[in-house]
Scaffold this active site. Structure first.
Site, short mmCIF file in Angstrom:
data_model
loop_
_atom_site.label_atom_id
_atom_site.label_comp_id
_atom_site.label_asym_id
_atom_site.label_seq_id
_atom_site.Cartn_x
_atom_site.Cartn_y
_atom_site.Cartn_z
N CYS A 23 -5.04 -3.41 3.51
CA CYS A 23 -4.70 -2.94 4.86
C CYS A 23 -5.88 -3.07 5.84
O CYS A 23 -6.20 -4.15 6.29
CB CYS A 23 -4.17 -1.52 4.78
SG CYS A 23 -3.22 -1.00 6.24
N LYS A 35 -10.05 0.73 -2.18
CA LYS A 35 -10.13 0.36 -0.77
C LYS A 35 -11.45 0.80 -0.15
O LYS A 35 -11.84 1.96 -0.24
CB LYS A 35 -8.96 1.00 -0.02
CG LYS A 35 -8.86 0.63 1.45
CD LYS A 35 -7.65 1.31 2.08
CE LYS A 35 -7.49 0.96 3.55
NZ LYS A 35 -6.30 1.63 4.14
N GLU A 51 0.83 -1.19 0.00
CA GLU A 51 0.00 0.00 0.00
C GLU A 51 0.88 1.25 0.00
O GLU A 51 1.95 1.27 0.60
CB GLU A 51 -0.90 0.00 1.23
CG GLU A 51 -1.91 1.15 1.27
CD GLU A 51 -2.78 1.15 2.51
OE1 GLU A 51 -3.91 1.64 2.42
OE2 GLU A 51 -2.32 0.67 3.57
#
Length: 265
Positions: free
Chosen positions: A154, A114, A41
């Site tokens: 994440c 995301k 990321e």
């Protein structure tokens, strides 16, 4: 069996420097026989301020970061999971935190934005991704030659319902920039849980060290098998890991412990 690789970086505020690092590590992964390589990321930029990435945001399909990833995938003949990069969003002052998947010809195969945005407040350590990022909305998978691959980023790791919505996958990709505080407490246990409960491999490429902006990321890029065993690990610092995806192992575990068939909704 298929060899996959996760690249670990300590990204800087300078995009050109980060591209040079990624280029070198991707080439090394390809030399080790990896046919799928994942970046972490925020790999192109870890700015001095959260707003720095907004200034670097590219339009989808155009820009030096996307050009680099397409060229790298094509040059090495690999599937390249582009960690995340900032893409322009519909909201002024914000970006999409986006994973782009490139096939071995350098074409974009899939895009994942995301969904879950990190927020943390403990003393002097505060993060609020929603200030500069627009959340995505769609669950995304793609078909690689070795099987179905699910995409997450994440903080998504903390939401198991996202991974269930992907269906049965061979591999889950989780590029990340976990903080040292949360990573040292939760990173490995969450990754192992996602592998165990979905009976598949998990490959997590991470940021791993002290950044110029003062942030410390946890690192520990890892490959975990469907029994929850860590098969490759890089604790901190720049580098990469490689490991094998063994479909026979997945099939054997799902046959002997058919938990996915035993679900009751």
């Amino acid at each position: 069996m298929t060899t996959v690789a996760a690249i670990q970086m300590i990204s800087t505020p300078d995009v050109a420097t980060n591209i040079a690092t990624a280029s070198r590590l991707i080439a090394s992964a390809a030399e080790r026989g990896a046919t799928l390589v994942s970046l972490p990321e925020y790999w192109p930029i870890m700015g001095m301020n959260d707003t720095d990435k907004v200034a670097q945001a590219e339009r989808e399909g155009a820009g030096p970061v996307q050009d680099f990833m397409a060229t790298a995938a094509r040059r090495h003949g690999i599937w390249l999971a582009g960690g995340t990069i900032p893409l322009q969003s519909p909201e002024a002052g914000k970006v999409m935190n986006t994973t782009l998947i490139y096939d071995p010809t350098g074409q974009v195969a899939r895009r994942y934005d995301k969904i879950h945005l990190f927020g943390f407040n403990k003393g002097a350590e505060t993060y609020d991704e929603a200030r500069t990022i627009v959340p995505g909305a769609d669950v995304v998978t793609f078909e690689a030659p070795f099987g179905k691959v699910g995409l997450a980023v994440c903080y998504d790791l903390r939401f198991p319902e996202l991974f269930r919505a992907m269906g049965q996958c061979t591999l889950l990709l989780v590029p990340a920039a976990f903080t040292y505080t949360t990573g040292s407490a939760h990173w490995e246990v969450l990754l192992r849980a996602r592998a165990i409960e979905n009976q598949c491999y998990v490959l997590a490429a991470a940021q791993g060290g002290q950044h110029a902006n003062g942030r410390r990321t946890y690192g520990h890029s890892v490959l975990i098998d469907p029994w929850g065993k860590v098969t490759a690990l890089l604790a901190e610092g720049e580098g990469l890991i490689t490991g094998a995806i063994d479909q026979a192992l997945i099939d054997g575990i799902r046959s002997s412990l058919p938990a996915l068939q035993h679900r009751r909704l």
